[in-house]
Design an enzyme around this catalytic site. Structure first.
Site, PDB file in Angstrom:
ATOM      1  N   ARG A  61       7.236  76.982 -36.919  1.00  0.00           N
ATOM      2  CA  ARG A  61       7.060  78.594 -37.481  1.00  0.00           C
ATOM      3  C   ARG A  61       7.846  79.066 -36.505  1.00  0.00           C
ATOM      4  O   ARG A  61       9.000  80.016 -37.496  1.00  0.00           O
ATOM      5  CB  ARG A  61       5.506  79.143 -36.882  1.00  0.00           C
ATOM      6  CG  ARG A  61       4.705  78.911 -37.871  1.00  0.00           C
ATOM      7  CD  ARG A  61       3.714  78.380 -36.742  1.00  0.00           C
ATOM      8  NE  ARG A  61       3.507  76.729 -36.345  1.00  0.00           N
ATOM      9  CZ  ARG A  61       2.975  75.545 -37.609  1.00  0.00           C
ATOM     10  NH1 ARG A  61       3.008  75.591 -38.536  1.00  0.00           N
ATOM     11  NH2 ARG A  61       3.420  74.452 -37.037  1.00  0.00           N
ATOM     12  N   THR A  62       8.490  78.415 -35.330  1.00  0.00           N
ATOM     13  CA  THR A  62       8.884  79.189 -34.660  1.00  0.00           C
ATOM     14  C   THR A  62      10.240  79.153 -34.712  1.00  0.00           C
ATOM     15  O   THR A  62      11.288  80.297 -34.351  1.00  0.00           O
ATOM     16  CB  THR A  62       8.848  78.182 -33.097  1.00  0.00           C
ATOM     17  OG1 THR A  62       7.492  78.344 -32.371  1.00  0.00           O
ATOM     18  CG2 THR A  62       9.282  79.113 -31.838  1.00  0.00           C
ATOM     19  N   LYS A  89      23.937  60.474 -27.697  1.00  0.00           N
ATOM     20  CA  LYS A  89      24.867  59.628 -27.582  1.00  0.00           C
ATOM     21  C   LYS A  89      25.605  60.038 -25.753  1.00  0.00           C
ATOM     22  O   LYS A  89      26.183  59.474 -25.384  1.00  0.00           O
ATOM     23  CB  LYS A  89      26.393  60.397 -27.796  1.00  0.00           C
ATOM     24  CG  LYS A  89      26.696  60.450 -29.788  1.00  0.00           C
ATOM     25  CD  LYS A  89      28.551  60.612 -30.147  1.00  0.00           C
ATOM     26  CE  LYS A  89      27.936  61.058 -31.347  1.00  0.00           C
ATOM     27  NZ  LYS A  89      29.198  61.688 -31.944  1.00  0.00           N
ATOM     28  N   ARG A 111      14.731  75.645 -27.607  1.00  0.00           N
ATOM     29  CA  ARG A 111      13.249  74.982 -27.187  1.00  0.00           C
ATOM     30  C   ARG A 111      13.791  74.117 -26.788  1.00  0.00           C
ATOM     31  O   ARG A 111      14.671  72.938 -27.509  1.00  0.00           O
ATOM     32  CB  ARG A 111      12.705  74.976 -28.601  1.00  0.00           C
ATOM     33  CG  ARG A 111      11.477  73.843 -28.827  1.00  0.00           C
ATOM     34  CD  ARG A 111      10.805  74.049 -29.425  1.00  0.00           C
ATOM     35  NE  ARG A 111       9.649  74.611 -29.931  1.00  0.00           N
ATOM     36  CZ  ARG A 111       8.481  75.116 -30.205  1.00  0.00           C
ATOM     37  NH1 ARG A 111       8.369  73.970 -31.042  1.00  0.00           N
ATOM     38  NH2 ARG A 111       7.726  76.287 -30.705  1.00  0.00           N
ATOM     39  N   HIS A 139       5.402  79.431 -23.589  1.00  0.00           N
ATOM     40  CA  HIS A 139       6.304  79.700 -24.954  1.00  0.00           C
ATOM     41  C   HIS A 139       6.253  81.176 -24.906  1.00  0.00           C
ATOM     42  O   HIS A 139       4.497  81.672 -25.655  1.00  0.00           O
ATOM     43  CB  HIS A 139       5.234  79.064 -25.575  1.00  0.00           C
ATOM     44  CG  HIS A 139       6.003  79.490 -27.088  1.00  0.00           C
ATOM     45  ND1 HIS A 139       7.071  79.668 -28.276  1.00  0.00           N
ATOM     46  CD2 HIS A 139       5.519  78.593 -28.404  1.00  0.00           C
ATOM     47  CE1 HIS A 139       7.006  79.935 -28.924  1.00  0.00           C
ATOM     48  NE2 HIS A 139       5.964  78.454 -29.604  1.00  0.00           N
TER      49      HIS A 139
HETATM   50  N1   CP Z   1       3.179  77.815 -32.728  1.00  0.00           N
HETATM   51  C1   CP Z   1       4.526  76.839 -32.827  1.00  0.00           C
HETATM   52  O1   CP Z   1       5.026  77.568 -31.216  1.00  0.00           O
HETATM   53  O2   CP Z   1       4.493  76.033 -33.624  1.00  0.00           O
HETATM   54  P1   CP Z   1       5.928  75.886 -34.155  1.00  0.00           P
HETATM   55  O3   CP Z   1       5.576  74.409 -32.894  1.00  0.00           O
HETATM   56  O4   CP Z   1       6.262  75.065 -34.773  1.00  0.00           O
HETATM   57  O5   CP Z   1       7.185  76.027 -33.624  1.00  0.00           O
END
Ligand code: CP
Length: 314
Positions: A61-62, A89, A111, A139
């Site tokens: 999603r993100t 590496k 991320r 998040h």
């Molecule tokens: N909600 C969320 O962070 O989903 P993903 O891990 O798929 O990005």
């Protein structure tokens, strides 16, 4: 009343932004939501801006949501996945990012599994950094899209009751949601097995319940989380089956409550564990609204941070 610009140049976490920042993101996202529902979904706001999406952890999603948000703002986009990169590496995070930045990248969305990775980078590089999840820490765009989706259904969140259910201990979504909802004046409860609730969580001003029925009777909204087995180095629950029998939410439980409540989930859902499939697909659920709103929220964050830093060219 909203401020005219963000108070920070990065979005490292909800903890570091103000109530006025959140209001500004929401009002900007409302405009962008209208844009992405037009037949032509694109605006030129970030034309000639290059954004790198650096994902050192899995995401559906993100990652897609940020990429769509960037493309709908007409930015140039490069995607990086740690599994197919020279990180394998032995290259450090800072070397990796500095190499990418030397190719004239203007903003970074990242991320990373290490809590604080974004704060570390912010001390070493000069471009805007947006946290798309740092380990068990924060998040922020998930919390913003969650609160924006609640607000669409309930109006002003002041005094509204939100319970966050599940693996609070390992959840960056829980922590960012708590910071965001408290800044917006909501009452927050967490509910789950004692082993998955951090010991001192009440210091954040939240209630704690170990009883799912009691928590659902209390709330207007239940934001339900996944058990994050991949972050658990020891066993915190006897089995997923036992977790589901004590904390899983099914339609029978929802229909037995004295009022209707809203069900949310950041995804990915483990159907039949934290939520039954019929609840996830029911009229109680706004899970797909959350995903839709994620694009507008991320467009707003990208646009506001780019404006703040004069990245947007005349
Ligand atoms: N909600 C969320 O962070 O989903 P993903 O891990 O798929 O990005």
């Amino acid at each position: 009343m909203s401020a005219l610009e963000m108070s920070t140049k990065h979005l490292l976490g909800i903890k570091y932004i103000t109530r006025e920042d959140i209001d500004l993101i929401f009002s900007t996202a409302e405009n962008f939501k209208e844009v992405i529902n037009r037949p032509i979904k694109k605006v030129p706001s970030l034309r000639d801006i290059t954004i790198a999406n650096l994902f050192f952890e899995n995401s559906t999603r993100t990652r897609i949501s940020f990429e769509l948000a960037e493309k709908r703002l007409s930015a140039d986009v490069v995607n990086f996945s740690a599994s197919s990169s020279s990180v394998k590496k032995g290259e450090t995070l800072l070397d990796t990012v500095n190499n990418i930045l030397s190719m004239k990248v203007d903003m970074i969305v990242m991320r990373h599994p290490a809590p604080g990775a974004h704060a570390f980078l912010a001390n070493h590089i000069d471009v805007n950094i947006i946290n798309a999840g740092d380990g068990t820490h924060e998040h922020p765009t998930q919390a913003l899209l969650d609160a924006f989706s609640m607000r669409e259904k309930l109006g002003d969140l002041k005094g509204k009751k939100v319970v966050i259910v599940g693996d609070i201990l390992h959840s960056r979504v829980a922590l960012s949601n708590i910071f965001c909802l408290k800044k917006l004046g909501a009452e927050v409860m967490v509910c789950g097995p004692p082993t998955l609730i951090p010991k001192h969580i009440k210091m954040l001003g939240v209630e704690v319940s170990y009883n799912i029925r009691e928590a659902l009777e209390w709330c207007d909204v239940a934001n339900v989380l996944r058990i994050q087995l991949e972050r658990q180095d020891i066993k915190y629950i006897p089995s997923l089956r036992e977790y589901s029998s004590y904390f899983g939410i099914d339609l029978e439980l929802l229909n037995s409550l004295k009022k209707d409540i809203i069900i949310m989930h950041p995804g990915p859902i483990n159907r039949g564990v934290e939520l039954s499939g019929d609840v996830a697909d029911s009229e109680h659920s706004i899970i797909l609204d959350q995903v839709e709103n994620g694009v507008a929220i991320r467009m707003a964050v990208l646009y506001l941070l780019a404006s703040k830093r004069n990245v947007i060219k005349a």
